[in-house]
Design a protein around this motif. Structure first.
Motif, short mmCIF file in Angstrom:
data_model
loop_
_atom_site.label_atom_id
_atom_site.label_comp_id
_atom_site.label_asym_id
_atom_site.label_seq_id
_atom_site.Cartn_x
_atom_site.Cartn_y
_atom_site.Cartn_z
N ALA A 159 0.84 -1.20 0.00
CA ALA A 159 0.00 0.00 0.00
C ALA A 159 0.87 1.24 0.00
CB ALA A 159 -0.94 0.00 1.21
N GLY A 160 1.85 1.27 -0.91
CA GLY A 160 2.64 2.47 -1.12
C GLY A 160 2.01 3.33 -2.19
N TRP A 161 2.78 4.29 -2.72
CA TRP A 161 2.22 5.21 -3.73
C TRP A 161 1.78 4.46 -4.98
CZ3 TRP A 161 0.70 9.48 -1.78
CH2 TRP A 161 1.42 10.12 -0.76
N ILE A 162 2.61 3.53 -5.47
CA ILE A 162 2.24 2.79 -6.67
C ILE A 162 0.98 1.98 -6.41
CG2 ILE A 162 2.92 0.88 -8.18
CD1 ILE A 162 4.34 3.40 -8.90
N VAL A 179 -6.16 -4.82 -1.08
CA VAL A 179 -4.76 -4.46 -0.85
C VAL A 179 -4.26 -5.19 0.40
CG1 VAL A 179 -3.11 -2.59 -0.49
CG2 VAL A 179 -5.20 -2.18 -1.82
N VAL A 180 -3.17 -5.91 0.25
CA VAL A 180 -2.53 -6.58 1.39
C VAL A 180 -1.28 -5.80 1.77
CG1 VAL A 180 -1.40 -8.68 2.20
CG2 VAL A 180 -3.41 -8.84 0.73
N GLU A 181 -1.18 -5.41 3.04
CA GLU A 181 -0.09 -4.55 3.49
C GLU A 181 0.34 -4.97 4.90
OE1 GLU A 181 2.69 -2.19 4.52
OE2 GLU A 181 1.93 -1.92 2.48
N PRO A 182 1.64 -5.25 5.11
CA PRO A 182 2.09 -5.67 6.45
C PRO A 182 1.95 -4.59 7.52
CG PRO A 182 3.72 -6.22 4.76
CD PRO A 182 2.71 -5.33 4.12
N GLN A 183 2.05 -3.31 7.13
CA GLN A 183 1.97 -2.22 8.10
C GLN A 183 0.50 -1.95 8.48
OE1 GLN A 183 4.58 -0.68 9.51
NE2 GLN A 183 5.97 -2.03 8.38
N PHE A 212 -4.62 -5.35 6.48
CA PHE A 212 -3.40 -4.86 7.10
C PHE A 212 -2.78 -5.93 8.01
CE2 PHE A 212 -5.72 -0.75 6.44
CZ PHE A 212 -4.84 -0.23 5.52
N GLY A 213 -1.50 -5.75 8.29
CA GLY A 213 -0.81 -6.63 9.22
C GLY A 213 -0.55 -8.03 8.69
N ALA A 214 -0.48 -8.15 7.37
CA ALA A 214 -0.28 -9.47 6.78
C ALA A 214 0.58 -9.37 5.53
CB ALA A 214 -1.62 -10.12 6.44
N GLY A 215 1.21 -10.49 5.19
CA GLY A 215 2.00 -10.57 3.97
C GLY A 215 1.56 -11.74 3.12
N MET A 225 -2.95 -19.47 -14.62
CA MET A 225 -3.41 -18.11 -14.34
C MET A 225 -3.72 -17.95 -12.85
SD MET A 225 -3.21 -16.59 -17.22
CE MET A 225 -4.06 -15.05 -16.83
N VAL A 226 -3.65 -16.71 -12.37
CA VAL A 226 -3.91 -16.40 -10.97
C VAL A 226 -5.35 -16.78 -10.60
CG1 VAL A 226 -4.20 -14.52 -9.32
CG2 VAL A 226 -2.20 -14.56 -10.81
N LEU A 227 -5.48 -17.39 -9.43
CA LEU A 227 -6.78 -17.74 -8.90
C LEU A 227 -7.05 -17.10 -7.54
CD1 LEU A 227 -9.31 -19.58 -9.32
CD2 LEU A 227 -8.09 -21.36 -8.06
N ALA A 228 -6.00 -17.03 -6.70
CA ALA A 228 -6.16 -16.47 -5.35
C ALA A 228 -4.78 -16.21 -4.77
CB ALA A 228 -6.94 -17.43 -4.45
N ALA A 229 -4.76 -15.45 -3.67
CA ALA A 229 -3.52 -15.21 -2.92
C ALA A 229 -3.76 -15.58 -1.47
CB ALA A 229 -3.10 -13.75 -3.03
N HIS A 230 -2.74 -16.16 -0.85
CA HIS A 230 -2.82 -16.57 0.55
C HIS A 230 -1.89 -15.69 1.38
CE1 HIS A 230 -4.99 -20.38 -0.34
NE2 HIS A 230 -4.37 -20.26 -1.50
N THR A 231 -2.33 -15.34 2.58
CA THR A 231 -1.53 -14.50 3.47
C THR A 231 -1.07 -15.28 4.68
OG1 THR A 231 -3.58 -13.68 4.47
CG2 THR A 231 -2.58 -12.34 2.75
N ASP A 232 -0.08 -14.73 5.39
CA ASP A 232 0.55 -15.46 6.49
C ASP A 232 -0.33 -15.56 7.73
OD1 ASP A 232 0.72 -12.83 7.27
OD2 ASP A 232 2.91 -12.72 7.13
N ASP A 233 -1.49 -14.95 7.72
CA ASP A 233 -2.43 -15.12 8.83
C ASP A 233 -3.53 -16.11 8.49
OD1 ASP A 233 -3.75 -13.61 6.98
OD2 ASP A 233 -4.21 -11.94 8.33
N GLY A 234 -3.35 -16.84 7.38
CA GLY A 234 -4.28 -17.91 7.04
C GLY A 234 -5.43 -17.52 6.13
N ASP A 235 -5.50 -16.27 5.72
CA ASP A 235 -6.61 -15.83 4.86
C ASP A 235 -6.32 -16.15 3.39
OD1 ASP A 235 -8.03 -14.92 6.97
OD2 ASP A 235 -8.17 -12.84 6.29
N GLU A 236 -7.41 -16.27 2.64
CA GLU A 236 -7.33 -16.47 1.20
C GLU A 236 -8.12 -15.36 0.51
OE1 GLU A 236 -8.00 -20.43 -0.51
OE2 GLU A 236 -9.46 -19.48 -1.88
N HIS A 237 -7.51 -14.77 -0.53
CA HIS A 237 -8.16 -13.67 -1.26
C HIS A 237 -8.30 -14.06 -2.72
CE1 HIS A 237 -7.66 -10.87 2.14
NE2 HIS A 237 -6.48 -11.45 2.31
#
Length: 419
Positions: A159-162, A179-183, A212-215, A225-237
């Motif tokens: 979640a920076g400028w880009i 948007v997934v953002e560790p901060q 927030f708070g996840a990578g 092709m892309v289907l989903a993204a997984h984060t380190d807190d166990g969520d799927e997007h």
């Protein structure tokens, strides 16, 4: 007419390199000017890649620094699509990928930066994007148009400028955006939590979802092709496309292999240069994203990854190459456009360097100026949001280094010039 008594070579055919070449001619240099570029495009400006060009408000031709005839008319040898591979400072030669060896009297390195990559499973799937070059923007724009037509989902990593500018563009096309953002907020390391919350609300009001708070730990695919993204807190997007926007790194490989001094990581990395943009080799200079320059105003070395630094740093380096006295002390400046919001930021307020943020105006109406002050009350930086013709005044406050009463700073009735 070129008089080949001297040859000045510029490595990096971006905005900084193009403006340096322009300045060499404008200052009367009559020797050879050779502009070497890795990309196959003539020099262009990058801000539009995440702004006007991405949204469709600007055309491809609007991006270029000069038209196609300008370089020939000014006797500038433009070698694009032929990157530099080796710099030999002892013989003052530069080798290109096709085997050509150029001899220089002065050399400017303006190789810019490259996106930081994400090393997770699935990163090579179709639909995963980075945004740095014009072809990247062309592919991403086509993807956003498709997502908008098909009610598709875009996942932004960072979640920076880009990331925020692409989020705004994607929502303009009608795509769903997460948007997934560790901060804990957008732009947390740049603006701090106070203004980070403001940008979270801006995008949430337009339908953007933040996590927030996840990578991201994995990008899942199907049929390549892309289907989903997984984060380190166990969520799927669920996602049909992913943009990686986790920052940029200076392209210093050429300089490092040649033994030029580099700035330490805490100073942003990059090629270490003095306030005249000279490197540890007096015949080699650096400008733009790749240069970490001693800044007289801030009393430290800065590496700035923004359009204005390339626009102004290239000409400053060119004058320094010509032996003119140069002190590059521009107040750092950048701008951003998101939805109906425009902003300008002037100054430098690193995390931990400021004591408080003062707001002048109405943040609720998204028309205000924010000032970052240090414990002594000095203005380190200011950001005007949907308030115009004040960037010069903000930069004067930053440059003055004077303590300012926060109450007076917050009072819209007091002109900035009176402070």
């Amino acid at each position: 007419m070129v008089e080949a008594h001297e040859t000045h070579v510029i490595v990096g055919a971006g905005l900084a390199g193009a403006k340096a070449a322009e300045t060499l001619r404008a200052e009367g240099f009559t020797g050879r000017v050779i502009l070497v570029g890795e990309e196959r495009e003539a020099p262009y400006e990058r801000p539009g890649l995440s702004k006007g060009f991405l949204t469709g408000a600007a055309s491809r031709d609007d991006l270029f620094v000069h038209d196609s005839h300008w370089y020939t008319e000014h006797d500038i040898e433009l070698r694009i699509g032929d990157p530099a591979t080796r710099l030999d400072r002892q013989s003052r030669t530069l080798q290109l990928a096709d085997g050509t060896v150029l001899t220089y009297d002065k050399l400017l390195i303006a190789t810019g930066s490259a996106p930081r990559t994400l090393d997770v499973p699935g990163i090579d799937l179709g639909g995963v994007h980075y945004l740095r070059k014009l072809p990247d923007a062309e592919r991403l724009r086509a993807s956003l148009q498709t997502l908008g037509r098909e009610n598709g989902r875009l996942l932004l990593v960072g979640a920076g400028w880009i990331g925020l500018e692409v989020a705004a563009a994607a929502r303009g096309y009608g795509a769903e955006v997460t948007v997934v953002e560790p901060q804990p907020t957008p732009l947390h390391g740049v603006l701090g939590p106070e203004l980070g919350e403001f940008f979270a609300r801006l995008h949430e009001d337009r339908g953007v979802h933040f996590h927030f708070g996840a990578g991201v730990t994995e990008i899942e695919g199907e049929d390549g092709m892309v289907l989903a993204a997984h984060t380190d807190d166990g969520d799927e997007h669920p996602a049909h496309a992913v943009l990686i926007g986790i920052g940029a790194a200076p392209q210093t490989a050429l300089a490092e292999a040649a033994g030029l001094a580099l700035a330490p990581r805490e100073e942003g990395g990059g090629i270490a240069v003095d306030s005249a943009l000279r490197s540890s080799d007096p015949d080699v200079f650096a400008a733009g994203d790749v240069a970490a320059a001693e800044h007289p105003l801030f009393g430290r070395r800065l590496r700035v990854e923004h359009w204005a630094n390339a626009l102004n740093g290239g000409p400053a380096a060119a004058r320094s190459m010509l032996g003119q006295p140069v002190v590059y002390d521009r107040v750092p400046y950048f701008f951003s456009d998101q939805y109906d919001l425009g902003l300008e930021y002037s100054g430098y307020a690193a995390p931990g360097s400021y004591d408080h943020v003062v707001v002048r105006g109405d943040a609720g109406k998204r028309e205000f100026i924010a000032f970052w002050q240090d414990p002594a009350g000095r203005v380190l930086a200011g950001m005007n949001v949907n308030v115009w013709d004040v960037a010069g005044g903000i930069q004067q406050l930053v440059r003055s280094g004077r303590p300012i009463d926060p109450d007076r700073l917050a009072d819209p009735a007091i002109p900035l010039g009176e402070l």
